[in-house]
Scaffold this motif. Structure first.
Motif, mmCIF file in Angstrom:
data_model
loop_
_atom_site.group_PDB
_atom_site.id
_atom_site.type_symbol
_atom_site.label_atom_id
_atom_site.label_comp_id
_atom_site.label_asym_id
_atom_site.label_seq_id
_atom_site.Cartn_x
_atom_site.Cartn_y
_atom_site.Cartn_z
ATOM 1 N N ILE A 176 3.454 17.558 3.219
ATOM 2 C CA ILE A 176 4.151 17.835 3.105
ATOM 3 C C ILE A 176 3.471 19.582 2.734
ATOM 4 N N LEU A 177 2.219 19.449 2.974
ATOM 5 C CA LEU A 177 1.317 20.513 3.969
ATOM 6 C C LEU A 177 2.528 21.255 4.595
ATOM 7 N N VAL A 178 3.266 20.929 6.177
ATOM 8 C CA VAL A 178 3.690 21.026 6.950
ATOM 9 C C VAL A 178 5.059 22.095 6.336
ATOM 10 N N GLU A 179 5.871 20.812 5.297
ATOM 11 C CA GLU A 179 7.044 20.693 4.157
ATOM 12 C C GLU A 179 6.720 22.795 3.577
ATOM 13 N N GLU A 180 6.140 22.561 3.176
ATOM 14 C CA GLU A 180 5.663 23.784 2.250
ATOM 15 C C GLU A 180 5.430 24.555 2.740
ATOM 16 N N ALA A 181 4.905 25.137 4.248
ATOM 17 C CA ALA A 181 5.055 26.302 5.269
ATOM 18 C C ALA A 181 5.970 26.790 4.981
ATOM 19 N N LEU A 182 6.877 25.583 6.083
ATOM 20 C CA LEU A 182 8.617 25.426 6.546
ATOM 21 C C LEU A 182 9.629 26.307 5.377
ATOM 22 N N MET B 196 0.666 -1.255 -0.141
ATOM 23 C CA MET B 196 0.220 0.020 0.395
ATOM 24 C C MET B 196 1.235 1.494 -0.127
ATOM 25 N N ASN B 197 0.432 1.894 -0.475
ATOM 26 C CA ASN B 197 0.942 3.150 -0.768
ATOM 27 C C ASN B 197 0.360 4.410 -0.307
ATOM 28 N N VAL B 198 0.432 4.732 1.563
ATOM 29 C CA VAL B 198 -0.633 6.064 1.730
ATOM 30 C C VAL B 198 0.541 6.815 2.347
ATOM 31 N N LYS B 199 0.144 8.306 2.666
ATOM 32 C CA LYS B 199 1.124 8.897 2.080
ATOM 33 C C LYS B 199 0.461 10.583 3.636
ATOM 34 N N ASN B 200 1.262 10.686 5.148
ATOM 35 C CA ASN B 200 0.473 11.968 5.611
ATOM 36 C C ASN B 200 0.419 12.894 4.801
ATOM 37 N N ALA B 201 -0.964 13.198 4.309
ATOM 38 C CA ALA B 201 -1.021 14.401 3.290
ATOM 39 C C ALA B 201 -0.415 15.998 4.049
ATOM 40 N N MET B 202 -0.207 15.860 5.772
ATOM 41 C CA MET B 202 0.527 17.320 6.347
ATOM 42 C C MET B 202 1.463 17.297 6.137
ATOM 43 N N LEU C 97 0.263 17.672 15.306
ATOM 44 C CA LEU C 97 -0.871 18.026 14.365
ATOM 45 C C LEU C 97 -1.584 16.762 13.758
ATOM 46 N N PRO C 98 -2.676 17.052 13.856
ATOM 47 C CA PRO C 98 -3.455 15.553 12.984
ATOM 48 C C PRO C 98 -2.918 14.953 12.299
ATOM 49 N N PRO C 99 -2.447 13.789 11.796
ATOM 50 C CA PRO C 99 -2.168 13.005 10.733
ATOM 51 C C PRO C 99 -3.412 13.070 9.024
ATOM 52 N N ARG C 100 -3.113 13.845 8.425
ATOM 53 C CA ARG C 100 -4.097 13.631 7.326
ATOM 54 C C ARG C 100 -4.014 12.109 6.122
ATOM 55 N N TYR C 101 -4.039 10.755 6.417
ATOM 56 C CA TYR C 101 -3.472 10.010 5.596
ATOM 57 C C TYR C 101 -4.359 10.227 4.427
ATOM 58 N N VAL C 102 -3.475 10.176 3.095
ATOM 59 C CA VAL C 102 -4.059 9.658 1.933
ATOM 60 C C VAL C 102 -3.820 8.799 0.969
ATOM 61 N N SER C 103 -4.489 8.422 0.243
ATOM 62 C CA SER C 103 -3.521 7.202 -0.416
ATOM 63 C C SER C 103 -3.286 7.420 -2.102
ATOM 64 N N ASN C 104 -3.514 8.664 -2.842
ATOM 65 C CA ASN C 104 -3.405 9.346 -3.889
ATOM 66 C C ASN C 104 -3.955 10.988 -4.515
ATOM 67 N N GLU C 105 -3.796 11.268 -5.317
ATOM 68 C CA GLU C 105 -3.256 12.719 -5.232
ATOM 69 C C GLU C 105 -4.747 12.851 -5.045
ATOM 70 N N ASP C 106 -5.873 12.671 -5.349
ATOM 71 C CA ASP C 106 -6.817 12.887 -5.363
ATOM 72 C C ASP C 106 -7.437 13.370 -3.509
ATOM 73 N N GLY C 107 -7.085 12.792 -3.170
ATOM 74 C CA GLY C 107 -6.937 12.671 -2.040
ATOM 75 C C GLY C 107 -6.098 13.749 -0.957
ATOM 76 N N TYR C 108 -4.710 13.566 -1.944
ATOM 77 C CA TYR C 108 -3.991 15.328 -1.281
ATOM 78 C C TYR C 108 -4.835 16.387 -1.009
ATOM 79 N N ALA C 109 -5.471 16.606 -2.639
ATOM 80 C CA ALA C 109 -6.328 17.548 -2.952
ATOM 81 C C ALA C 109 -7.159 17.793 -2.629
ATOM 82 N N PHE C 110 -7.981 17.288 -2.148
ATOM 83 C CA PHE C 110 -9.650 17.141 -0.825
ATOM 84 C C PHE C 110 -8.221 17.311 0.694
#
Length: 96
Positions: free
Chosen positions: A9-15, A1-7, A43-56
């Motif tokens: 990416i958001l924190v990395e962009e902010a940093l 499975m390929n799951v990523k914590n979208a948070m 911060l609460p994790p927000r796990y996504v499994s694809n780009e659509d989930g990340y966009a959401f």
């Protein structure tokens, strides 16, 4: 499975956007990684499994309050790292 914590990416962009403005005695990659990790742990994790989930998730976190929450946690993490860096700080040549 390929799951990523979208948070991550958001924190990395902010940093990336605010790193130069943060007040730290050291801005090495170790300190940056420490700020990143501490921020994510508060911060609460927000796990996504694809780009659509990340966009959401990104759309949900686009409002001002969500960005303020992320930045607030970055500032808190910066304070922790500034007072207790995980490595020895080298004295500057002018401090002798």
């Amino acid at each position: 499975m390929n799951v990523k914590n979208a948070m991550e990416i958001l924190v990395e962009e902010a940093l990336k956007n605010y790193w130069g403005q943060l007040q730290l005695p050291c801005k090495c990659e170790i300190c940056k990684a420490d700020v990143f990790a501490i921020t994510l742990n508060n911060l609460p994790p927000r796990y996504v499994s694809n780009e659509d989930g990340y966009a959401f998730v990104k759309a949900q976190n686009f409002d001002d309050q969500s960005r303020v929450n992320i930045l607030n946690q970055i500032v808190k993490a910066t304070g922790i790292v500034a007072t207790r860096p995980s490595h020895d700080l080298k004295p500057s040549p002018t401090s002798e």
